[in-house]
Write an enzyme that holds these catalytic residues in place. Structure first.
Site, PDB file in Angstrom:
ATOM      1  N   LYS A  84       0.837  -1.209   0.000  1.00 46.24           N
ATOM      2  CA  LYS A  84       0.000   0.000   0.000  1.00 46.24           C
ATOM      3  C   LYS A  84       0.868   1.254   0.000  1.00 46.24           C
ATOM      4  O   LYS A  84       0.537   2.252  -0.646  1.00 46.24           O
ATOM      5  CB  LYS A  84      -0.930   0.010   1.224  1.00 46.24           C
ATOM      6  CG  LYS A  84      -2.044  -1.010   1.146  1.00 46.24           C
ATOM      7  CD  LYS A  84      -3.217  -0.457   0.347  1.00 46.24           C
ATOM      8  CE  LYS A  84      -4.160  -1.502  -0.223  1.00 46.24           C
ATOM      9  NZ  LYS A  84      -4.691  -2.482   0.683  1.00 46.24           N
ATOM     10  N   LYS A 122      -7.570 -10.233 -12.149  1.00 46.24           N
ATOM     11  CA  LYS A 122      -8.719 -10.625 -11.343  1.00 46.24           C
ATOM     12  C   LYS A 122      -9.888  -9.672 -11.644  1.00 46.24           C
ATOM     13  O   LYS A 122      -9.661  -8.473 -11.848  1.00 46.24           O
ATOM     14  CB  LYS A 122      -8.297 -10.476  -9.875  1.00 46.24           C
ATOM     15  CG  LYS A 122      -9.233 -11.048  -8.874  1.00 46.24           C
ATOM     16  CD  LYS A 122      -8.575 -10.962  -7.514  1.00 46.24           C
ATOM     17  CE  LYS A 122      -9.594 -11.210  -6.441  1.00 46.24           C
ATOM     18  NZ  LYS A 122      -9.057 -11.078  -5.102  1.00 46.24           N
ATOM     19  N   LYS A 159     -13.885  -4.032 -10.202  1.00 43.40           N
ATOM     20  CA  LYS A 159     -14.582  -2.817 -10.626  1.00 43.40           C
ATOM     21  C   LYS A 159     -13.575  -1.744 -11.051  1.00 43.40           C
ATOM     22  O   LYS A 159     -13.744  -1.078 -12.053  1.00 43.40           O
ATOM     23  CB  LYS A 159     -15.398  -2.313  -9.437  1.00 43.40           C
ATOM     24  CG  LYS A 159     -16.388  -1.242  -9.774  1.00 43.40           C
ATOM     25  CD  LYS A 159     -17.190  -0.902  -8.558  1.00 43.40           C
ATOM     26  CE  LYS A 159     -18.093  -2.033  -8.174  1.00 43.40           C
ATOM     27  NZ  LYS A 159     -19.450  -1.882  -8.672  1.00 43.40           N
TER      28      LYS A 159
END
Ligand code: SF4
Length: 324
Positions: free
Chosen positions: A112, A192, A195
């Site tokens: 992250k 994968k 959205k």
């Protein structure tokens, strides 16, 4: 008494086929065997969101999908994380027993930091502590996880164990219920389904929208002409047929290899299968969407049932820490 399951999911809005095949169906199946608590973790979402303008809508849409897919508020506790403020209290208390070094070595934290260098916030590093609080606040004994999430659960177990060692037996160490979440690739056939990558097929699309979306999917790149033999093993449309049309898989593979079927017809057949599988889901969803107050009530009732458990745990935690 049934063993208690806890699982949380970020508010990603309308759910797609990957969510459905990967998590929601599993949630629904666990309801009869376990005492299930399913939570939309909106506070977790804040660790990576710059813009929260869609957050409320996303929570609403996601819960609509969960309910239409068969999550039953009479069987499970369904709620939003921030509606039970005790979780943030427990997060603070657990953060006092969690060595910083444990958190800094978490691989997803490092990822992250690379992904959002402009927003390395305090919540990001404390994420595993909040996740632990989510689970142990409800004294869940079981957490459904994929293999990739095992290290996170192990950290939650270590935090619970450390607390128990310091302040006496308080929390059960949650066990992993190892679940094979199928990896559903998106329309690009590479990543994968997601959205964010715009490679998804939302459950709530109409039949026509679903068919149009399926038509966009990448197939076997070697099949440039209708007469070219195909290679179903490398084609994502074929993989999706395996979920929605499993009994025809062998037949379809043969038809593809011999060029008896073209990609357009193969996609049309897949869209039909998806639409027929989701028919009753879509009907239920449309009915639920007409009653927005029902969703509000489900979430309020879920939060109030969750808070009964949460308050008891917080009381015990404070007593054991000698805070009272
Ligand atoms: Fe894929 Fe179907 Fe085309 Fe074969 S016929 S390459 S399985 S889309």
């Amino acid at each position: 008494m049934k063993n208690r399951v806890f699982s949380g999911a970020r508010p990603t809005g309308r759910q797609h086929l990957g969510n459905y095949l990967g998590a929601i169906q599993n949630y629904v199946n666990l309801q009869d065997e376990y005492d299930c608590i399913y939570c939309i973790v909106d506070i977790h979402a804040l660790t990576t969101l710059d813009d929260t303008s869609s957050l409320q809508k996303n929570i609403h849409e996601m819960m609509l999908d969960w309910l239409a897919a068969g999550l039953d508020p009479r069987k499970s506790i369904l709620f939003v994380q921030s509606h039970v403020p005790e979780v943030t209290e427990l997060h603070t208390l657990l953060s006092m027993v969690t060595p910083l070094s444990w958190l800094l070595r978490v691989p997803t934290f490092k990822e992250k930091v690379k992904l959002q260098p402009q927003n390395v916030n305090y919540g990001l590093v404390g994420y595993p502590v909040l996740m632990t609080a989510d689970i142990v606040l409800y004294k869940a004994g079981v957490v459904p996880v994929g293999e990739d999430q095992l290290p996170h659960l192990e950290l939650a177990r270590e935090i619970a164990r450390r607390f128990n060692n310091l302040f006496g037996d308080t929390f059960p160490e949650p066990e992993a219920k190892l679940t094979t979440f199928p990896l559903i690739l998106g329309l690009d056939g590479k990543e994968k389904m997601s959205k964010q990558l715009d490679n998804d097929i939302e459950l709530a699309l109409s039949d026509e929208e679903t068919a149009a979306r399926v038509m966009e999917a990448v197939t076997d790149p070697a099949r440039r002409y209708r007469s070219d033999p195909g290679h179903p093993k490398i084609c994502n449309i074929f993989r999706l047929h395996g979920y929605f049309n499993p009994f025809q898989s062998d037949n379809l593979a043969e038809q593809c290899r011999s060029a008896e079927i073209g990609c357009v017809d193969c996609k049309k057949a897949l869209a039909q299968e998806i639409n027929s599988t989701l028919k009753s889901f879509r009907e239920r969803r449309a009915k639920l969407a007409e009653k927005p107050e029902y969703i509000v009530n489900v979430l309020a009732d879920g939060a109030s049932r969750a808070r009964v458990i949460a308050r008891e745990t917080i009381k015990e935690v404070k007593q054991n820490m000698r805070l009272l």
